[in-house]
Design a protein around this motif. Structure first.
Motif, mmCIF file in Angstrom:
data_model
loop_
_atom_site.group_PDB
_atom_site.id
_atom_site.type_symbol
_atom_site.label_atom_id
_atom_site.label_comp_id
_atom_site.label_asym_id
_atom_site.label_seq_id
_atom_site.Cartn_x
_atom_site.Cartn_y
_atom_site.Cartn_z
ATOM 1 N N GLU A 56 0.826 -1.213 0.000
ATOM 2 C CA GLU A 56 0.000 0.000 0.000
ATOM 3 C C GLU A 56 0.859 1.261 0.000
ATOM 4 O OE1 GLU A 56 -3.227 0.068 -0.402
ATOM 5 O OE2 GLU A 56 -3.251 -2.121 -0.490
ATOM 6 N N HIS A 57 2.172 1.103 -0.147
ATOM 7 C CA HIS A 57 3.080 2.253 -0.132
ATOM 8 C C HIS A 57 2.770 3.167 -1.318
ATOM 9 C CE1 HIS A 57 6.764 4.602 -0.118
ATOM 10 N NE2 HIS A 57 7.034 4.108 1.094
ATOM 11 N N PRO A 58 2.797 4.495 -1.132
ATOM 12 C CA PRO A 58 2.506 5.417 -2.237
ATOM 13 C C PRO A 58 3.392 5.200 -3.462
ATOM 14 C CG PRO A 58 2.501 6.607 -0.160
ATOM 15 C CD PRO A 58 2.982 5.228 0.142
ATOM 16 N N LEU A 59 4.663 4.827 -3.254
ATOM 17 C CA LEU A 59 5.549 4.577 -4.400
ATOM 18 C C LEU A 59 5.092 3.346 -5.168
ATOM 19 C CD1 LEU A 59 9.070 5.348 -2.879
ATOM 20 C CD2 LEU A 59 7.595 6.848 -4.214
ATOM 21 N N ALA A 60 4.638 2.320 -4.437
ATOM 22 C CA ALA A 60 4.143 1.110 -5.099
ATOM 23 C C ALA A 60 2.887 1.420 -5.909
ATOM 24 C CB ALA A 60 3.854 0.024 -4.060
ATOM 25 N N GLU A 61 2.011 2.233 -5.342
ATOM 26 C CA GLU A 61 0.802 2.615 -6.067
ATOM 27 C C GLU A 61 1.150 3.388 -7.337
ATOM 28 O OE1 GLU A 61 -1.575 4.779 -3.344
ATOM 29 O OE2 GLU A 61 -2.072 3.036 -2.096
ATOM 30 N N ALA A 62 2.178 4.244 -7.261
ATOM 31 C CA ALA A 62 2.596 5.011 -8.441
ATOM 32 C C ALA A 62 3.107 4.084 -9.532
ATOM 33 C CB ALA A 62 3.676 6.021 -8.046
ATOM 34 N N VAL A 63 3.874 3.074 -9.165
ATOM 35 C CA VAL A 63 4.389 2.116 -10.160
ATOM 36 C C VAL A 63 3.239 1.342 -10.791
ATOM 37 C CG1 VAL A 63 5.785 0.036 -10.472
ATOM 38 C CG2 VAL A 63 6.639 1.919 -9.054
ATOM 39 N N ARG A 64 2.279 0.918 -9.976
ATOM 40 C CA ARG A 64 1.141 0.182 -10.531
ATOM 41 C C ARG A 64 0.318 1.056 -11.467
ATOM 42 N NH1 ARG A 64 0.859 -1.910 -5.156
ATOM 43 N NH2 ARG A 64 -0.883 -0.536 -4.654
ATOM 44 N N ARG A 65 0.148 2.332 -11.113
ATOM 45 C CA ARG A 65 -0.580 3.230 -12.015
ATOM 46 C C ARG A 65 0.148 3.378 -13.342
ATOM 47 N NH1 ARG A 65 -1.187 6.514 -7.412
ATOM 48 N NH2 ARG A 65 0.446 7.908 -8.180
ATOM 49 N N ALA A 66 1.478 3.537 -13.285
ATOM 50 C CA ALA A 66 2.254 3.695 -14.522
ATOM 51 C C ALA A 66 2.146 2.449 -15.394
ATOM 52 C CB ALA A 66 3.717 3.989 -14.188
ATOM 53 N N ALA A 67 2.183 1.288 -14.771
ATOM 54 C CA ALA A 67 2.060 0.041 -15.540
ATOM 55 C C ALA A 67 0.676 -0.070 -16.173
ATOM 56 C CB ALA A 67 2.330 -1.152 -14.628
ATOM 57 N N ALA A 68 -0.347 0.328 -15.416
ATOM 58 C CA ALA A 68 -1.712 0.268 -15.957
ATOM 59 C C ALA A 68 -1.889 1.240 -17.107
ATOM 60 C CB ALA A 68 -2.720 0.558 -14.839
ATOM 61 N N GLU A 69 -1.278 2.440 -17.001
ATOM 62 C CA GLU A 69 -1.381 3.431 -18.079
ATOM 63 C C GLU A 69 -0.733 2.932 -19.375
ATOM 64 O OE1 GLU A 69 0.399 6.872 -16.416
ATOM 65 O OE2 GLU A 69 -1.290 7.325 -15.066
ATOM 66 N N ARG A 70 0.295 2.086 -19.241
ATOM 67 C CA ARG A 70 0.939 1.520 -20.426
ATOM 68 C C ARG A 70 0.251 0.247 -20.915
ATOM 69 N NH1 ARG A 70 7.497 2.350 -20.255
ATOM 70 N NH2 ARG A 70 7.530 4.413 -19.245
ATOM 71 N N GLY A 71 -0.798 -0.169 -20.206
ATOM 72 C CA GLY A 71 -1.537 -1.349 -20.623
ATOM 73 C C GLY A 71 -0.786 -2.644 -20.414
ATOM 74 N N LEU A 72 0.096 -2.688 -19.417
ATOM 75 C CA LEU A 72 0.909 -3.878 -19.172
ATOM 76 C C LEU A 72 0.140 -4.907 -18.356
ATOM 77 C CD1 LEU A 72 4.288 -2.128 -18.242
ATOM 78 C CD2 LEU A 72 3.512 -2.924 -20.483
ATOM 79 N N ALA A 73 0.302 -6.172 -18.723
ATOM 80 C CA ALA A 73 -0.318 -7.262 -17.972
ATOM 81 C C ALA A 73 0.543 -7.548 -16.751
ATOM 82 C CB ALA A 73 -0.446 -8.505 -18.844
ATOM 83 N N ILE A 74 -0.051 -7.520 -15.583
ATOM 84 C CA ILE A 74 0.691 -7.707 -14.336
ATOM 85 C C ILE A 74 0.354 -9.060 -13.737
ATOM 86 C CG2 ILE A 74 1.113 -6.769 -12.031
ATOM 87 C CD1 ILE A 74 0.268 -4.049 -13.097
ATOM 88 N N HIS A 75 1.364 -9.894 -13.534
ATOM 89 C CA HIS A 75 1.178 -11.205 -12.933
ATOM 90 C C HIS A 75 1.134 -11.081 -11.416
ATOM 91 C CE1 HIS A 75 1.851 -13.100 -16.819
ATOM 92 N NE2 HIS A 75 2.925 -12.331 -16.969
ATOM 93 N N ARG A 76 0.470 -12.016 -10.773
ATOM 94 C CA ARG A 76 0.409 -12.014 -9.307
ATOM 95 C C ARG A 76 1.715 -12.538 -8.747
ATOM 96 N NH1 ARG A 76 -4.184 -10.892 -6.863
ATOM 97 N NH2 ARG A 76 -3.400 -11.850 -4.936
ATOM 98 N N ALA A 77 2.167 -11.893 -7.674
ATOM 99 C CA ALA A 77 3.413 -12.308 -7.034
ATOM 100 C C ALA A 77 3.144 -13.419 -6.018
ATOM 101 C CB ALA A 77 4.065 -11.116 -6.340
ATOM 102 N N ALA A 78 4.121 -14.271 -5.871
ATOM 103 C CA ALA A 78 4.047 -15.328 -4.866
ATOM 104 C C ALA A 78 5.087 -15.044 -3.786
ATOM 105 C CB ALA A 78 4.301 -16.690 -5.502
#
Length: 816
Positions: free
Chosen positions: A538-560
């Motif tokens: 939930e860190h703000p930096l992590a949220e920023a990275v996820r937003r950037a990935a979503a804006e580029r339309g990247l498929a994100i795999h779930r981490a284990a």
């Protein structure tokens, strides 16, 4: 668990002199098995005849023989079983203390009492807060112990209860004032209706006795506050707006009573209208005062009511105000920090944005300082308390706001100061008129009529309308543009602003980090992997990275196997790859070489950004530079202010590099960085000392002292409640361009107020001599006053032609 809400212990004598029953509140139970375990432990204690533990009620009811076992032994057995006996808190008001040694004596006496876990005495507030094992000590027993030490004691309500009682009293008073205002308006409406219909050729008048019935409650009930205040002012040898209201309405009402009996024109509508409109202005002032006290209440609410303290080898919850300097407080992940202190065990990310203005959570380890009111992140902390009571950061911020607000000039009382001269002059002219006509040989009745005409024409109807009428129209127009102006004082000050000081984070910038650049050969792949690794963060930096990935339309795999590394980063397995994402220190611990991108990363860090690194095993994948982004409208807003001749200063708690970068990009002439809340307020005060009229724009609690210290404060509507209540102007959209619009509408409204006051005095200046020389009867004097009221209202309504420089967005049409 809130100790205040715990079941009140009851001691009931049973079969013998020593057989007793008590109920102890229990903490730490997670299921019915826990309750059964506690029952078993208690029943095996010698002297306990019966024990029943309620999991739902979170308490234990115990029958025991007090000659064989005491409550402290029972509590100790429960805690040895792994649970907590929640303490009962008692607050006492102590009388007779004169120094710190007195407070120390009271504390020592209280701590020595059986069953007392802790005792803290505040010399300034004369309050002792005592934590006891429930049922061991009554309030009367503690009072007796204090009295034996040579001091007086009595029960004291909690600070929260005192604030709640004060809030309820204020709400009751506000409701009463509103109902009196509504009642006065309903009764006044039929009286002023003939005046409103006359221009349309409709001549209608209520019977005299009906007018009397409508006007009497307004005069005696709604006007009572003015009559009382006027009498107090006259007794003190002064004259204010209340004297003007009371004198004018009483003259009109008294003359109407005489005319009702003897026959003649009535002036009940003048008396009722003045009281109603002036009460409206007073009600608006009361709402503004409530906003000021709300700021303090919101600040006080930042500190939790309770704190988890280590005492006698166990953790117990006590009121936060009962924590003493040097005590160890345990703060769990996600909790708000209750005290100022130093970390002695653990490490975590702390959200201090409400205190320091720093938009990103900061890492704190052993030896690091924490501030009460900040929010703990993902680590368990043990903190040694360093500051309590009035010494804490939050308490000092409250004091700064109170001092700054108390030092403001009473600009809104300008009309009262004018009235202090106007009223004696009018009374003197009326007296001279009365004596002059009698001396000239006129009858007593004619002399009185002419003197009353002077008082009626000087009736402050237009004066009473001048400010509230323009204020209501002006603030209504501002609201349509998304600008809320708290009161007339804020409006008067805003129009004179020549220097605007702006906070950086959340005001000129978006207030949240964004990805600025990806340092990697394959940018999309790095973003994809880092976003996946931080999927559970939930860190703000992590949220920023996820937003950037979503804006580029990247498929994100779930981490284990996601694992948070407090203060460093995260580790996770993504598609079989062992990823580590975090700080340079984390990379160094893993032996990862950063030289490939170090030079570019240094450039970003110099500009105030944060670089997050990622590795796969022992191989560096790259880095991601993140930072706060300026708002799109900030440059235009500052350009408009400069064009108006308003100087701009950026004031922030952020680091120098980040502040300079934003200031240069936006064209701010002066940048002041790395300042604490107290320093911000002092900077504002130094600017005011140069003769400037200063406006402060901010959105966080850290801005609150500066907002209060400025001549007028501007708060972003997206910011904290404290900032909005402290500020005189609230911008309902995060648009810096609204600052220039707020200055524009305030100047337009201020012009209307001055025009209204001018015309009101023009009518008096012309009307009073005419009335004194007998050319104006009371009836025409009332008509002149009615005309002045209509002109004031009409002039105020011309404000509806004002338009903001930037058109209001369609989403805000609801304000229309």
């Amino acid at each position: 668990m809130n100790t205040a809400a715990a079941t009140t212990p009851q001691n009931v004598k049973a079969q013998s002199q020593e057989s007793r029953r008590t109920t102890l509140p229990i903490g730490g139970m997670s299921c019915v098995n826990c309750a059964a375990r506690i029952e078993s432990v208690l029943r095996h204690i010698d002297g306990v005849s019966e024990a029943a533990v309620s999991f739902a009620g979170e308490n234990a009811t115990i029958d025991y023989d007090a000659s064989r076992v005491d409550l402290e032994q029972l509590a100790s057995a429960i805690e040895q079983a792994g649970f907590q006996v929640l303490p009962e808190t008692v607050r006492l008001r102590i009388d007779g203390m004169t120094c710190a040694s007195c407070a120390g004596r009271v504390e020592k006496m209280l701590r020595e009492q059986p069953g007392v876990l802790s005792a803290q005495v505040n010399l300034a507030s004369e309050i002792a807060t005592v934590a006891t094992i429930s049922g061991t000590r009554s309030t009367a027993g503690l009072i007796e112990a204090v009295e034996q030490a040579g001091f007086g004691a009595s029960p004291a309500v909690s600070a929260a209860a005192e604030r709640e009682a004060a809030d309820k009293a204020e709400q009751r008073q506000a409701r009463r004032e509103l109902w009196v205002l509504i009642g006065a308006a309903v009764l006044t409406a039929p009286l002023i209706m003939p005046m409103l219909l006359a221009p349309f050729g409709i001549h209608w008048m209520l019977p005299g006795w009906v007018q009397l019935a409508l006007a009497t409650p307004v005069q005696l009930i709604a006007g009572a506050r003015f009559h009382r205040a006027a009498w107090a002012a006259l007794r003190a040898g002064g004259a204010n707006m209340d004297v003007l209201v009371s004198l004018g309405t009483s003259a009109a009402f008294g003359l109407s009573l005489v005319m009702l009996v003897s026959g003649g024109h009535l002036y009940f509508e003048s008396a009722a209208a003045v009281i109603t409109f002036v009460r409206l202005g007073k009600w608006l002032e009361a709402r503004a005062r409530h906003g000021t006290t709300q700021a303090i209440r919101t600040l006080m609410a930042l500190r939790p009511e309770t704190a988890r303290v280590r005492r006698q080898g166990r953790e117990i919850e006590v009121p936060a105000e009962a924590v003493g300097r040097g005590e160890i407080v345990v703060i769990r992940p996600g909790e708000r920090v209750p005290v100022d202190g130093k970390i002695i065990d653990g490490e975590s990310q702390l959200d201090e944005s409400l205190i320091t203005g720093e938009s990103l959570p900061v890492f704190r380890g052993v030896g690091g300082a924490v501030t009460g009111g900040s929010i703990n992140g993902d680590g368990l902390l043990a903190v040694e308390t360093t500051s309590v009571g009035e010494e804490s950061m939050l308490a000092r911020i409250v004091a700064l706001i109170q001092d700054a607000q108390g030092s403001k000039a009473p600009i809104q009382r300008t009309v009262d100061r004018v009235a202090s001269v106007f009223v004696p002059v009018v009374v003197g002219i009326a007296a001279v008129t009365l004596a002059g006509w009698i001396f000239a040989g006129a009858s007593i009745a004619d002399a009185v009529i002419n003197a009353v005409a002077v008082l009626v024409v000087a009736c402050p109807c237009a004066l009473g309308l001048a400010t509230p009428a323009a204020l209501m129209v002006g603030t209504g127009m501002a609201a349509r543009a998304g600008i809320l102006i708290k009161d007339a004082q804020a409006l008067e000050l805003t129009q004179a602003v020549d220097t605007v000081v702006l906070d950086k984070t959340g005001t000129l910038t978006e207030g949240r980090p964004e990805v600025h650049e990806v340092l990697a050969d394959d940018e999309d792949e790095l973003l994809r992997l880092v976003a996946a690794a931080q999927h559970g963060s939930e860190h703000p930096l992590a949220e920023a990275v996820r937003r950037a990935a979503a804006e580029r339309g990247l498929a994100i795999h779930r981490a284990a196997e996601f694992k948070a590394l407090p203060g460093k980063g995260v580790a996770a397995r993504v598609n079989g790859r062992e990823l580590v994402v975090g700080s340079p220190r984390l990379m160094a611990e893993r032996g990862i070489d950063l030289r490939e991108y170090r030079a570019r990363a240094d450039e970003f860090e110099t500009a105030g950004m944060t670089v997050v690194w990622a590795s796969d095993g022992d191989r560096l994948l790259g880095g991601i530079a993140l930072g706060d982004k300026p708002r799109a409208s900030s440059r235009d807003a500052l350009s408009r202010l400069r064009a108006e001749g308003v100087a701009t200063v950026m004031l922030t708690g952020d680091n120098r590099a980040a502040a300079d970068m934003v200031g240069k990009a936006l064209g701010v002439a002066r940048v002041i960085a790395e300042v604490l809340p107290a320093d911000k307020a002092r900077t504002i005060e130094s600017l005011r000392a140069e003769g400037r009229t200063v406006a402060m724009v901010g959105d966080g609690i850290n801005d609150a002292p500066a907002l209060a210290a400025a001549d007028v404060g501007f708060a972003m509507g997206t910011g904290t409640d404290v900032a909005m209540h402290t500020a005189g102007v609230t911008l309902m959209r995060p648009e810096p361009t609204l600052i220039a619009d707020a200055i524009s509408i305030s100047r337009a409204t201020r012009r209307k107020i001055r025009q209204n006051l001018f015309w009101a005095f023009v009518y008096n200046t012309i009307g009073i001599p005419l009335a004194a020389f007998g050319f104006l009867t009371p009836m025409f004097a009332g008509a002149a006053m009615a005309l002045s009221s209509v002109s004031v209202l009409t002039n105020a309504l011309l404000l509806r032609r004002w338009k903001p420089a930037v058109p209001t967005k369609p989403s805000h049409r609801r304000w229309r």
